[in-house]
Each structure stands twice: as structure tokens, then as C-alpha cells.
Design a protein around this motif. Structure first.
Motif, PDB file in Angstrom:
ATOM      1  N   THR A 227      25.020  77.478  56.482  1.00  0.00           N
ATOM      2  CA  THR A 227      25.988  76.442  56.803  1.00  0.00           C
ATOM      3  C   THR A 227      25.204  75.168  57.081  1.00  0.00           C
ATOM      4  OG1 THR A 227      27.520  78.058  57.776  1.00  0.00           O
ATOM      5  CG2 THR A 227      27.871  75.740  58.318  1.00  0.00           C
ATOM      6  N   GLY A 228      25.435  74.149  56.282  1.00  0.00           N
ATOM      7  CA  GLY A 228      24.607  72.958  56.390  1.00  0.00           C
ATOM      8  C   GLY A 228      23.191  73.288  55.943  1.00  0.00           C
ATOM      9  N   ASP A 229      22.230  72.995  56.792  1.00  0.00           N
ATOM     10  CA  ASP A 229      20.832  73.275  56.426  1.00  0.00           C
ATOM     11  C   ASP A 229      20.224  74.372  57.295  1.00  0.00           C
ATOM     12  OD1 ASP A 229      20.697  71.987  58.830  1.00  0.00           O
ATOM     13  OD2 ASP A 229      19.302  70.418  58.188  1.00  0.00           O
ATOM     14  N   ARG A 230      21.072  75.209  57.913  1.00  0.00           N
ATOM     15  CA  ARG A 230      20.559  76.243  58.802  1.00  0.00           C
ATOM     16  C   ARG A 230      21.088  77.613  58.420  1.00  0.00           C
ATOM     17  NH1 ARG A 230      23.236  76.494  64.667  1.00  0.00           N
ATOM     18  NH2 ARG A 230      22.634  78.668  64.367  1.00  0.00           N
ATOM     19  N   VAL A 231      20.383  78.635  58.872  1.00  0.00           N
ATOM     20  CA  VAL A 231      20.843  80.013  58.720  1.00  0.00           C
ATOM     21  C   VAL A 231      21.923  80.247  59.774  1.00  0.00           C
ATOM     22  CG1 VAL A 231      20.208  82.448  58.810  1.00  0.00           C
ATOM     23  CG2 VAL A 231      18.595  80.771  57.893  1.00  0.00           C
ATOM     24  N   SER A 232      23.133  80.559  59.315  1.00  0.00           N
ATOM     25  CA  SER A 232      24.251  80.709  60.242  1.00  0.00           C
ATOM     26  C   SER A 232      24.738  82.147  60.369  1.00  0.00           C
ATOM     27  CB  SER A 232      25.426  79.826  59.806  1.00  0.00           C
ATOM     28  OG  SER A 232      25.831  80.143  58.482  1.00  0.00           O
ATOM     29  N   GLY A 233      24.268  83.043  59.481  1.00  0.00           N
ATOM     30  CA  GLY A 233      24.735  84.418  59.560  1.00  0.00           C
ATOM     31  C   GLY A 233      23.922  85.342  58.676  1.00  0.00           C
TER      32      GLY A 233
END
Length: 403
Positions: free
Chosen positions: A360-366
Motif C-alpha cells: 500500500t503506497g510504498d510500504r509493506v502493508s500485509g
């Protein structure tokens, strides 16, 4: 505070009550539950209970001795009917009132239903036992909704020898949550076992003989299970002054939001499926209907209710859930909804042994795992918790915390 009321006697409410005692609170705790049963675990309802592997005595979250040790004013079999913030009282359905100095709301959710009568839902112990009595070899079951609950029930019914049809309005089951590729894989698992999974269809009504679709087609069934999501139990809060919107709206501390002007009476918190709170780890409001979150949020709400001014701590968890379907164990960490990208970072989707990461965006979200040992996905939890950069993490195939 000499009187704390906890409204809702499932996992979140019980966790809150226990935490209050562990933190040294020795005043009156009133625990109110709509069901007559003492607090019990819900995830097994669509699995072990429906499959007749467990009976009701295995579901209890605590023994009678454990509950007695909490010294609760326990009121079961009665629902909350209203809340008066200024006088600090909760009105119950039997006409009685519960005064409080502090309040934790954990009233959970109820299943959505469809027009027509006779369909099953699956939320309570009685729901599970009622459906279980009607399943067996040769029985025809229609499941409306191919989410995790519907899929688990379909898998159990198949094992019991029932003929199962699953009707899902989306083109791909669970695509909004886990992504289209993973959703198609889960759909294939149903098809390989003879489940009649029909996607892109809308059920408009439950009939005496089954269900009716939007185009007028009728599908016959001996039993119908409706598993099309839930509604937060917030009706009893109407007119109270608390802010409601797909759940009871709360801040990062799990304190309930107020309308304007805010009454002088404070000290209202929420936990579990009914709470929509701001999770600062992901920078968004969320309402999580998972067992682990309920227990953790119950603890957080209780601690913040008791905390001195300036000592409260934000509730910023990495959500976790699991699902058992056929011979598959599905586990996930993080907030998968609204993701921008999915990548298989370990294993093979075709072999149904893999870990998928979500951006999500530029990060690991799940992260979601199927058929993998717990440690394979557990290490991704840290990447989610630290907001690891997507491209660096996925490029190496290893969470940045492990590099």
C-alpha cells in the motif's frame, strides 16, 4: 472510578474485564452479555462445532471458577438498550439500569440478512448447532457469500457429504481483500472438490425452496446459509451523543468520539468488532472482525481507561487472522484491504504453498500465507510493523528486518 461497566460478554469484553483486575482495579465490574451463555469462542463455530467435532463445553473461554475469581456483576441474557452519557447509566432491555464511572463498549456485530425467511446465519452457538442438525450426506446447501465464513462453512458441509452451491456477487471471491490472483486460487480449491461456485450472481431473496437470483432464476436447496457480512451493534447508542459510522468511532486510544458539544462525562472506550478506531501504524481508521484483535483491543481499552492523564498508549497492532478450509491453513498479518499490489515472495501459488506480500503506497502493508509453517509468515510481521519499504523488501525476498 468505583464502577466500570463492560457491555458485551464475548472475547473483547471478557479480555477487558480480566485486564481491569490484572491492573489492580478492585471496584465493581458489571459485565453485560446479550446471550445467556457465559463467554465463549466464536471461530470454532464454522469449523469444529459445525463439523460436530466439538460440543458446547469446549467453547468456554474461561471456566466457571475463573469467572468467579473475577468477582463480576455478571448479567447474561440481556441486551443494552440505551446510553445516557451525562448521568452515566446504561439502560438494559429488561428495564434495569447499570450506573458507571467508566464504560467499555464491546457489543460486537450481527449478521446481515436477506429478504425472505428460513435462512441460517452463523454468529452464535445456537446458529451453528441449528445448521449442524440439518447437514449431512445428500443434503443440498446453498451458501450466499464466498468470504472466509462462507468458505469455511462450505468446506465443512462438503466433508459431511452435502451438495454445496456457493453464490458470490463478486467476479472473484475475496479479491477486494486478498487480490484477484489469490482469490482465483481459493475459488479453484472449491471447484476441485465439486463445490458449485458461481461468481457474479446476486441473490435477491430467500424462498421456501431455496433462493432467487436477480435475473429471476431460482436455485433449490434444503438449507440456505447467508454469509454476506455483518453490521455493528450500535443501534442502542442512537441519540447518546457518541459518533457512529460503520461501528463506534474511536481515536487511537480506543476512546469513543463525541458529538458537539461534548458532555463533561468522559471515560467511554470501545473494543472488538464494534469499534472503528484510528490505527496510527497504518494511518487509517479500521474495524477488524477477528478474534485476536478483539482480545488485544479489550486489553488496550481497559488499560487506557485506567491510565493516568498523559499515560495512555495508542492501540497500533498488526492485525492477524487465520482460516481453515479443507486441508488448507490460511494466515495473514496486516491490513490487506485497499492494497495497491500483491507479490508472491516465497513458494508457489500453483502448489498452494506460498507467502504473498501486499503493498500500500510504498510500504509493506500485509502478508498472507497458505500451506506454510508459521515462521514463514511471522517474519513478515516485523516488516509490516516497521513500515518496511516495498521495493527493497520484495527485491530481496526477505523482510528487511532479516537482511
Amino acid at each position: 472510578m468505583r464502577r466500570i461497566a463492560v457491555i458485551g460478554a464475548s472475547a473483547a469484553g471478557l479480555s477487558a474485564a480480566e485486564t481491569l483486575r490484572r491492573e489492580g482495579y478492585d471496584g465493581t465490574i458489571t459485565l453485560v452479555g446479550e446471550e445467556p451463555e457465559p463467554p465463549y469462542d466464536r471461530p470454532p463455530l464454522s469449523k469444529q462445532v459445525l463439523a460436530a467435532e466439538w460440543e458446547r463445553d469446549r467453547l468456554a473461554l474461561r471456566t466457571s471458577a475463573d469467572l468467579a475469581a473475577l468477582d463480576l456483576d455478571l448479567r447474561l441474557g440481556v441486551a443494552a438498550a440505551g446510553l445516557e452519557l451525562v448521568s452515566r447509566t446504561v439502560e438494559l432491555g429488561d428495564g434495569s439500569e447499570v450506573p458507571y464511572d467508566g464504560l467499555i463498549i464491546a457489543t460486537g456485530v450481527r449478521p446481515r440478512r436477506l429478504p425472505g425467511a428460513g435462512a441460517h446465519v452463523l454468529r452464535t452457538l445456537d446458529d451453528a448447532l441449528s445448521l449442524r442438525e440439518r447437514l449431512g450426506a445428500g443434503r443440498r446447501l446453498v451458501v450466499v457469500g464466498a468470504g472466509f465464513l462462507g468458505a469455511e462453512a462450505a468446506a465443512v458441509a462438503w466433508r459431511l457429504g452435502a451438495e454445496v452451491t456457493v453464490l458470490e456477487p463478486a467476479a472473484v471471491p475475496l479479491a477486494h481483500a486478498v487480490g484477484a490472483e489469490v482469490g482465483r486460487m481459493l475459488a479453484q480449491v472449491h471447484g476441485e472438490r465439486g463445490i458449485d461456485l458461481r461468481c457474479g450472481v446476486t441473490v435477491t431473496e430467500v424462498t421456501e425452496d431455496g433462493v432467487r437470483l436477480a435475473g429471476g432464476e431460482e436455485i433449490e436447496a434444503d438449507e440456505v446459509l447467508v454469509a454476506v457480512g455483518s453490521l455493528p451493534n450500535t443501534e442502542w447508542l442512537e441519540g447518546s451523543g457518541l459518533t457512529v459510522g460503520d461501528g463506534l468511532v474511536c481515536d487511537q486510544y480506543c476512546e469513543a468520539a463525541w458529538g458537539s458539544p461534548r458532555p463533561e462525562a468522559g471515560g467511554v472506550y470501545a473494543a472488538g468488532d464494534v469499534a472503528r478506531w484510528y490505527n496510527p501504524l497504518f494511518g487509517t481508521s479500521m474495524r477488524i472482525e477477528h478474534r485476536t484483535n478483539a482480545a488485544e483491543q479489550g486489553m488496550a481499552a481497559a488499560r487506557n481507561l485506567l491510565a493516568a492523564e498523559g499515560a495512555r498508549k495508542p492501540f497500533a497492532p498488526v492485525p492477524y487472522f487465520w482460516s481453515d478450509q479443507y486441508d488448507m491453513k490460511i494466515q495473514a498479518y496486516g491490513f490487506l484491504r485497499g492494497h495497491d499490489e500483491v507479490a508472491v515472495v516465497e513458494g508457489d501459488l500453483a502448489q498452494r504453498r506460498f507467502v504473498a506480500a501486499y503493498r500500500t503506497g510504498d510500504r509493506v502493508s500485509g502478508a498472507l500465507a497458505v500451506g506454510m509453517p508459521p515462521k514463514a509468515i511471522r517474519r513478515w510481521r516485523q516488516a509490516i510493523a516497521t513500515g518496511a519499504a516495498w521495493h527493497e523488501t520484495v527485491r530481496t525476498g526477505v523482510p528487511t528486518a532479516d537482511v
